[in-house]
Design an enzyme around this catalytic site. Structure first.
Site, PDB file in Angstrom:
ATOM      1  N   ASP A 142       0.872  -1.183   0.000  1.00  0.00           N
ATOM      2  CA  ASP A 142       0.000   0.000   0.000  1.00  0.00           C
ATOM      3  C   ASP A 142       0.904   1.227   0.000  1.00  0.00           C
ATOM      4  OD1 ASP A 142      -2.300   1.675   0.261  1.00  0.00           O
ATOM      5  OD2 ASP A 142      -1.986   1.797   2.416  1.00  0.00           O
ATOM      6  N   SER A 143       0.288   2.383  -0.260  1.00  0.00           N
ATOM      7  CA  SER A 143       1.032   3.641  -0.191  1.00  0.00           C
ATOM      8  C   SER A 143       1.483   3.920   1.238  1.00  0.00           C
ATOM      9  CB  SER A 143       0.135   4.786  -0.654  1.00  0.00           C
ATOM     10  OG  SER A 143      -0.958   4.914   0.235  1.00  0.00           O
ATOM     11  N   CYS A 162      -4.429  -1.165  -2.077  1.00  0.00           N
ATOM     12  CA  CYS A 162      -4.544   0.285  -2.254  1.00  0.00           C
ATOM     13  C   CYS A 162      -5.491   0.529  -3.425  1.00  0.00           C
ATOM     14  CB  CYS A 162      -3.150   0.844  -2.549  1.00  0.00           C
ATOM     15  SG  CYS A 162      -3.113   2.605  -2.908  1.00  0.00           S
ATOM     16  N   CYS A 209     -10.863   3.620   0.185  1.00  0.00           N
ATOM     17  CA  CYS A 209      -9.420   3.764   0.437  1.00  0.00           C
ATOM     18  C   CYS A 209      -9.117   2.858   1.620  1.00  0.00           C
ATOM     19  CB  CYS A 209      -9.100   5.219   0.769  1.00  0.00           C
ATOM     20  SG  CYS A 209      -7.426   5.482   1.405  1.00  0.00           S
ATOM     21  N   HIS A 261      -7.027   3.019   3.909  1.00  0.00           N
ATOM     22  CA  HIS A 261      -6.773   3.683   5.195  1.00  0.00           C
ATOM     23  C   HIS A 261      -8.079   3.894   5.970  1.00  0.00           C
ATOM     24  CE1 HIS A 261      -2.882   4.687   3.414  1.00  0.00           C
ATOM     25  NE2 HIS A 261      -2.484   5.235   4.551  1.00  0.00           N
TER      26      HIS A 261
HETATM   27  N1  DGL Z   1      -4.618   3.261   0.884  1.00  0.00           N
HETATM   28  C1  DGL Z   1      -4.639   4.019  -0.331  1.00  0.00           C
HETATM   29  C2  DGL Z   1      -5.926   3.745  -1.097  1.00  0.00           C
HETATM   30  O1  DGL Z   1      -6.562   2.736  -0.842  1.00  0.00           O
HETATM   31  C3  DGL Z   1      -4.245   5.344   0.068  1.00  0.00           C
HETATM   32  C4  DGL Z   1      -4.288   6.455  -0.750  1.00  0.00           C
HETATM   33  C5  DGL Z   1      -3.194   7.457  -0.732  1.00  0.00           C
HETATM   34  O2  DGL Z   1      -2.040   7.146  -0.476  1.00  0.00           O
HETATM   35  O3  DGL Z   1      -3.557   8.592  -1.065  1.00  0.00           O
HETATM   36  O4  DGL Z   1      -6.307   4.444  -1.999  1.00  0.00           O
END
Ligand code: DGL
Length: 259
Positions: A10-11, A73, A183, A185
């Site tokens: 993930d990011s 993500c 998302c 998060h």
């Molecule tokens: N967890 C990412 C998602 O599902 C995060 C987004 C981000 O880094 O802006 O989109």
């Protein structure tokens, strides 16, 4: 091959919401999780940059011998998964906002979706939305600022509550009865969202569906780990490892890695 790890990226720390679902459903699988927190948020980056970061994360996980990659993500999935599937010879599981169940079940004919700019502006999201949300009002809201607050350990802050109140306002005005979390998060926001939303509004995310899909694909390809012992689970972050530890309640081995 079957005892090789599942790779998840993930990011940042948000994809741990998916990691937990995968681990709960597949308790004997070895897992490597990669949090690219240094480059978070992905949500405001261009498709090209998101693609390049996704390639870098995939290379990292494949170098560690992963048998399958879970793109935990929504932003990376909606912008890069077709490229990843074309470029590598391993199975990829992605995550997309669960617009379909919300659109199929809404009684008020209005649903809310909270996601990043990168997800909401992607072709893949529009295709899914057009396919299932006919005749339904979809209130799209970019969750600007949410990911940086979570990444910096301010999940339970006054700032977060204030931000969410603003983002929910147009949805409540439209009388939504489903809120889709687009998302990875955002599942960590569920306790706060539950306090801010009327109890009739149901919150849905795609975590369990991703875990089930991972199991299905591993099973179809005979890649499920046949060793029924305590798995080897490692989480790496190029950002603040403490934030990762807090979300995981210190239950898993985490390390800082400069990549
Ligand atoms: N967890 C990412 C998602 O599902 C995060 C987004 C981000 O880094 O802006 O989109």
């Amino acid at each position: 091959m079957s005892n090789k790890p599942i790779g998840i990226f993930d990011s940042g720390v948000g994809g741990t919401s998916i990691f937990k679902e995968v681990h709960a459903l597949l308790p004997f699988e070895n897992i490597i999780y990669l949090a690219d927190s240094k480059n978070a948020p992905y949500g405001n980056k261009s498709k090209e940059v998101i693609k390049n970061l996704s390639v870098k994360n995939t290379d990292f996980l494949l170098n560690k011998g992963c048998k399958i990659i879970v793109v935990a993500c929504n932003t990376a999935t909606t912008n890069a998964i077709s490229y990843l599937r074309e470029s590598y010879n391993v199975p990829f599981i992605g995550i997309e906002p669960a617009i379909k169940p919300a659109a199929l079940n809404t009684k008020t004919k209005a649903v809310g979706i909270l996601a990043t700019k990168g997800t909401l502006s992607s072709q893949l999201f529009h295709k899914t939305s057009d396919l299932y949300a006919h005749g339904i009002k979809v209130v799209e809201q970019v969750g600007e600022g949410i990911v940086p607050l979570i990444e910096s350990g301010r999940l339970h802050s006054e700032e977060m509550r204030a931000l969410l109140k603003v983002y929910l306002k147009p949805m409540l005005k439209a009388n939504i009865d489903y809120l889709v979390l687009g998302c990875t998060h955002y599942p960590y926001l569920i306790p706060i969202l539950t306090c801010l939303l009327p109890k009739e509004v149901k919150i849905i995310d795609s975590g369990l569906a991703v875990a089930r899909q991972t199991k299905t694909i591993l099973s179809e390809r005979q890649l499920l780990n046949s060793e029924k012992k305590q798995p080897d689970i490692k989480l790496f972050s190029n950002g603040n490892v403490e934030v990762l530890n807090t979300l995981l309640k210190g239950k898993f081995e985490t390390s800082y890695l400069d990549f």
